[in-house]
Design an enzyme around this catalytic site. Structure first.
Site, PDB file in Angstrom:
ATOM      1  N   ASN A 185       0.902  -1.165   0.206  1.00  0.00           N
ATOM      2  CA  ASN A 185       0.134  -0.139   0.133  1.00  0.00           C
ATOM      3  C   ASN A 185       0.798   1.329   0.644  1.00  0.00           C
ATOM      4  O   ASN A 185       1.804   1.372   1.248  1.00  0.00           O
ATOM      5  CB  ASN A 185      -1.097  -0.074   1.009  1.00  0.00           C
ATOM      6  CG  ASN A 185      -1.694   0.680   1.524  1.00  0.00           C
ATOM      7  OD1 ASN A 185      -1.759   2.126   0.529  1.00  0.00           O
ATOM      8  ND2 ASN A 185      -2.810   0.489   2.048  1.00  0.00           N
ATOM      9  N   PRO A 186       0.667   2.485  -1.044  1.00  0.00           N
ATOM     10  CA  PRO A 186       1.733   3.252  -1.128  1.00  0.00           C
ATOM     11  C   PRO A 186       1.656   4.016   0.251  1.00  0.00           C
ATOM     12  O   PRO A 186       2.914   4.726   0.458  1.00  0.00           O
ATOM     13  CB  PRO A 186       0.767   4.072  -2.158  1.00  0.00           C
ATOM     14  CG  PRO A 186       0.786   2.600  -3.293  1.00  0.00           C
ATOM     15  CD  PRO A 186       0.209   1.935  -2.372  1.00  0.00           C
ATOM     16  N   GLY A 205      -7.612  -7.433  -0.177  1.00  0.00           N
ATOM     17  CA  GLY A 205      -8.382  -8.887  -0.115  1.00  0.00           C
ATOM     18  C   GLY A 205      -9.473  -9.097  -1.195  1.00  0.00           C
ATOM     19  O   GLY A 205      -8.823  -9.963  -1.821  1.00  0.00           O
ATOM     20  N   HIS A 211     -21.141  -4.205  15.089  1.00  0.00           N
ATOM     21  CA  HIS A 211     -22.023  -4.861  14.547  1.00  0.00           C
ATOM     22  C   HIS A 211     -22.529  -4.613  13.322  1.00  0.00           C
ATOM     23  O   HIS A 211     -24.007  -5.502  12.973  1.00  0.00           O
ATOM     24  CB  HIS A 211     -23.558  -3.961  16.067  1.00  0.00           C
ATOM     25  CG  HIS A 211     -23.225  -4.059  17.153  1.00  0.00           C
ATOM     26  ND1 HIS A 211     -23.120  -5.640  17.910  1.00  0.00           N
ATOM     27  CD2 HIS A 211     -22.717  -3.576  18.302  1.00  0.00           C
ATOM     28  CE1 HIS A 211     -22.860  -5.808  19.181  1.00  0.00           C
ATOM     29  NE2 HIS A 211     -22.653  -4.370  19.249  1.00  0.00           N
TER      30      HIS A 211
END
Ligand SMILES: *[C@@H]1O[C@H](CO)[C@@H](O)[C@H](O)[C@H]1NC(C)=O
Ligand SMILES: *[C@@H]1O[C@H](CO)[C@@H](O)[C@H](O)[C@H]1NC(C)=O
Ligand SMILES: *[C@@H]1O[C@H](CO)[C@@H](O)[C@H](O)[C@H]1NC(C)=O
Ligand SMILES: *[C@@H]1O[C@H](CO)[C@@H](O)[C@H](O)[C@H]1NC(C)=O
Ligand SMILES: *[C@@H]1O[C@H](CO)[C@@H](O)[C@H](O)[C@H]1NC(C)=O
Length: 357
Positions: free
Chosen positions: A197-198, A285, A331
């Protein structure tokens, strides 16, 4: 008093019946007992899968969700080849990781404008120096299908999972955001592809041009696995990504730095958007899980876990290696995870949440 007595005798009767049934099944015909138990379990698993396929966000409180997830994880995983193929065909025709996951000299021309992933009005012209940073073609061009792929998320649920050996058995192992692999019992040792991630570079390696060694050391943990970086996600990413490329090109020439193709990520974003995922940007992901669903026969996800408690409702750290991260709303069931559970229940990929054997 009388009512009480009635209740008690009823309860006693029920217990006697259950015990009796149990003794009969166990004592005289064990196979019948097992068969009954098996088919009950099958029915329960089928119901659970159907529940997760049609589940909506916010339908569940954490407690019953964890109970259902534990039960789902104890069901045998059913692969559905029809579903696997459906996702593969859809992803290939929308997005085509096979040809377009990364920018290459095949899919990019000098003088071409590269549009940014998150703002299609902004672009960058491919000059000679950018073109020269690109690899000739995708590494997997001649081998468009891999057998077993593991995508390893960074969730704290991986701690004490004992999943390392199982992860290492995959043909392709994808890790995310420079995750440390200092706990091989739980996360394995091998890596085929690692994303960066940069922002991690901006924060962790601000002086990269003068001091490339710390980053070189960190990425050496992945052997020679290519480093995949979204250079054209936001405009701030571009310079940082080029710096990473240049720095490592000098000190670790054997380890390639490749750039996500922003067209691929844009199309992927559209694909999931039409399936109800409304967010600013997909997580790495989900991006890499999608890549795997297109390129691999058999996709296994580990360490994907967006909650602050585990399946037994005990607190779990944000990552398997630290507890730093954005605060999570306990939640609201994160939509991406719900989507992945749906695909798991359809039999098109395999999410691992319990301990590995
Ligand atoms: C696989 O999924 C398809 C589409 O949902 C379904 O029609 C089929 O029955 C499933 N096959 C198996 C073996 O479960
Ligand atoms: C995907 O890319 C490959 C390589 O460029 C190309 O041969 C193939 O036709 C593309 N597939 C689709 C569905 O666009
Ligand atoms: C891939 O296939 C092409 C054409 O068949 C060939 O020229 C090239 O050398 C192959 N690349 C690799 C890495 O095997
Ligand atoms: C993992 O296991 C170790 C040793 O058994 C234990 O001390 C530790 O608390 C466990 N950690 C988690 C997060 O469960
Ligand atoms: C792994 O690395 C993280 C940070 O990089 C560190 O906090 C953690 O203690 C390490 N774990 C082990 C088992 O060495």
């Amino acid at each position: 008093m009388g009512v009480h007595l009635l209740k008690w005798s009823f309860l006693l009767m029920t217990i006697t019946m259950i015990v009796h049934t149990f003794i009969v099944f166990r004592g005289t015909t064990p196979s019948v007992g097992n068969k009954v138990a098996d088919s009950l379990a099958q029915v329960r698993c089928t119901r659970l899968r159907e529940k997760f396929i049609s589940m909506r966000e916010s339908e569940k409180d954490t407690k019953s969700l964890m109970e259902d997830l534990s039960a789902l994880m104890s069901c045998p995983h059913k692969i559905n080849i029809t579903q696997q193929e459906r996702y593969r065909v859809e992803l290939r025709s929308c997005c085509n990781a096979t040809g377009d996951l990364i920018l290459t000299r095949e899919n990019t021309q000098k003088g071409q404008k590269i549009k940014y992933e998150t703002n299609r009005k902004l672009s960058k012209v491919v000059d000679k120096s950018i073109f020269n940073m690109l690899p000739k073609s995708t590494a997997w061009r001649n081998e468009t299908r891999f057998k077993r792929c593991a995508v390893v998320g960074n969730g704290g649920i991986l701690r004490n999972s004992s999943c390392g050996a199982e992860i290492d058995r995959a043909d392709i192992i994808i890790r995310l955001n420079l995750a440390p692999i200092n706990n091989s019992r739980d996360v394995g040792t091998r890596t085929s592809l690692i994303t960066v991630n940069p922002s991690q570079i901006r924060i962790g390696y601000p002086n990269l041009e003068k001091q490339p060694q710390p980053l070189a050391e960190r990425v050496s943990a992945y052997g020679d696995a290519p480093i995949l970086i979204p250079a054209f996600a936001f405009t701030f990413c571009t310079d940082i990504s080029f710096k990473v490329h240049k720095a490592l090109h000098v000190v670790r020439p054997q380890q390639k730095v490749v750039f996500f193709n922003p067209d691929y990520l844009f199309q992927l974003f559209q694909y999931w958007k039409t399936r109800g995922l409304q967010e600013i940007r997909l997580t790495s992901g989900l991006m890499l899980a999608s890549v795997a669903m297109e390129l691999c026969d058999d996709v296994h996800l580990y360490g994907f876990w967006p909650f602050a408690v585990d399946l037994l409702q005990q607190p779990v750290s944000h990552h398997y290696y630290d507890n730093v991260g954005p605060s999570r709303r306990m939640h609201a069931m994160p939509k991406e995870f719900l989507q992945l559970l749906k695909i798991h229940s359809q039999g098109a990929l395999n999410i691992h949440l319990a301990q590995c054997q």
